[in-house]
Design a protein around this motif. Structure first.
Motif, PDB file in Angstrom:
ATOM      1  N   GLN A  36       4.501  -4.916 -53.705  1.00  0.00           N
ATOM      2  CA  GLN A  36       3.752  -6.116 -54.050  1.00  0.00           C
ATOM      3  C   GLN A  36       4.648  -7.352 -53.985  1.00  0.00           C
ATOM      4  OE1 GLN A  36       1.661  -5.748 -57.758  1.00  0.00           O
ATOM      5  NE2 GLN A  36       1.184  -7.921 -57.918  1.00  0.00           N
ATOM      6  N   PRO A  39       6.628  -9.812 -47.929  1.00  0.00           N
ATOM      7  CA  PRO A  39       5.888 -10.246 -46.736  1.00  0.00           C
ATOM      8  C   PRO A  39       5.464  -9.048 -45.902  1.00  0.00           C
ATOM      9  CG  PRO A  39       8.243 -10.649 -46.490  1.00  0.00           C
ATOM     10  CD  PRO A  39       8.043 -10.239 -47.913  1.00  0.00           C
ATOM     11  N   ALA A  40       4.356  -9.210 -45.216  1.00  0.00           N
ATOM     12  CA  ALA A  40       3.813  -8.114 -44.403  1.00  0.00           C
ATOM     13  C   ALA A  40       4.630  -7.943 -43.135  1.00  0.00           C
ATOM     14  CB  ALA A  40       2.362  -8.388 -44.067  1.00  0.00           C
ATOM     15  N   ALA A  78      -2.598  -8.374 -45.732  1.00  0.00           N
ATOM     16  CA  ALA A  78      -1.410  -9.206 -45.594  1.00  0.00           C
ATOM     17  C   ALA A  78      -1.007  -9.356 -44.135  1.00  0.00           C
ATOM     18  CB  ALA A  78      -0.258  -8.609 -46.410  1.00  0.00           C
ATOM     19  N   GLY A  83       0.239 -13.136 -45.117  1.00  0.00           N
ATOM     20  CA  GLY A  83       0.684 -13.343 -46.498  1.00  0.00           C
ATOM     21  C   GLY A  83       1.560 -12.213 -46.992  1.00  0.00           C
ATOM     22  N   THR A  84       1.565 -12.040 -48.304  1.00  0.00           N
ATOM     23  CA  THR A  84       2.363 -10.982 -48.919  1.00  0.00           C
ATOM     24  C   THR A  84       1.441  -9.870 -49.419  1.00  0.00           C
ATOM     25  OG1 THR A  84       2.289 -12.082 -51.086  1.00  0.00           O
ATOM     26  CG2 THR A  84       4.159 -12.588 -49.639  1.00  0.00           C
ATOM     27  N   HIS A  85       2.007  -8.704 -49.649  1.00  0.00           N
ATOM     28  CA  HIS A  85       1.224  -7.563 -50.109  1.00  0.00           C
ATOM     29  C   HIS A  85       0.767  -7.789 -51.552  1.00  0.00           C
ATOM     30  CE1 HIS A  85       1.972  -5.317 -46.510  1.00  0.00           C
ATOM     31  NE2 HIS A  85       3.286  -5.388 -46.671  1.00  0.00           N
ATOM     32  N   SER A  86      -0.488  -7.454 -51.825  1.00  0.00           N
ATOM     33  CA  SER A  86      -1.071  -7.677 -53.154  1.00  0.00           C
ATOM     34  C   SER A  86      -0.865  -6.493 -54.083  1.00  0.00           C
ATOM     35  CB  SER A  86      -2.580  -7.953 -53.021  1.00  0.00           C
ATOM     36  OG  SER A  86      -3.234  -6.873 -52.382  1.00  0.00           O
TER      37      SER A  86
END
Length: 231
Positions: A36, A39-40, A78, A83-86
């Motif tokens: 979490q 970055p993807a 992501a 975006g980034t991982h949730s």
């Protein structure tokens, strides 16, 4: 959250095509596949084993969001929005996945329109279910929320035994409490009430066993009259 529909998982042909563009990775029990906030760097296709998807809330509690089965993709949001991982994804036992770069993933979706539609339907379903859960939680007791959570886990990782439906995954009280937005004490009391009602038991390996699924469903819908766990 309901179990994924069969059409939401990749077919054998779609998996083979993914493998052509992806790279195989293997993980051991408890290892992190993606974290979490990171970055993807790739989308992942699970081809063997099972993983646990966990999100950390602002107060530091970990909430188990879902378990994923072979044929399912994760990390796709992501990858798609850059975006980034949730959430953090953990291996449960030995796991095999095939990783694909963001560029490769977008190219794959263009070549596989059915998968694009399936992913869209998954996202829509999860958003609808999240909205439904938020509304229902406002009116439910802790006992009802715990009962509903256990039924959900039974759909995802339950095994029918002579005693009832046994959850394959160990579920700690902190995990259960976080998943139902309650304190650990309230979750413990709720589980005790479900045991007293005859809907739930705990095996020797400390895994939950749903002894009376129909009763547990009624409790999830209508609750119990025990005021000590009604918060």
């Amino acid at each position: 959250m309901a179990e994924p529909h069969a059409g939401e998982r990749l077919t054998a042909a779609e998996i083979d095509e993914w493998k052509v563009q992806g790279r195989e990775r293997r993980y051991g029990d408890g290892q992190v596949l993606m974290r979490q906030g990171d970055p993807a760097e790739h989308g992942l296709l699970l081809t063997a084993g099972r993983v646990k998807v966990v999100a950390s809330s602002e107060d530091g509690h970990d909430v188990v969001l879902a378990y994923r089965e072979p044929g399912e993709i994760f990390g796709e949001l992501a990858v798609l929005d850059g975006g980034t991982h949730s959430a953090t994804v953990y291996a449960i036992g030995p796991v095999e996945v095939w990783a694909m770069s963001p560029e490769g993933f977008l190219s794959y979706l263009q070549q596989q329109p059915r998968v694009s539609v399936a992913l869209l339907l998954v996202m829509i379903r999860r958003l609808r279910q999240a909205d439904t859960h938020r509304l229902r939680y406002r009116a439910q007791t802790v006992v009802q929320r715990v009962a509903e959570r256990l039924l959900h886990l039974a759909d995802q990782c339950g095994v029918q035994t002579r005693e009832g439906i046994r959850l394959e995954m160990r579920l700690t009280y902190p995990e259960l409490a976080a998943a139902v937005a309650a304190s650990r004490e309230s979750a413990v009391k709720a589980v005790a009430s479900l045991r007293s009602a005859g809907a739930l038991a705990t095996g020797r390996d400390r895994r939950f066993v749903i002894t009376e699924p129909d009763l547990l469903r009624r409790i999830a819908s209508h609750g119990l009259t025990d005021p000590s766990v009604s918060g």
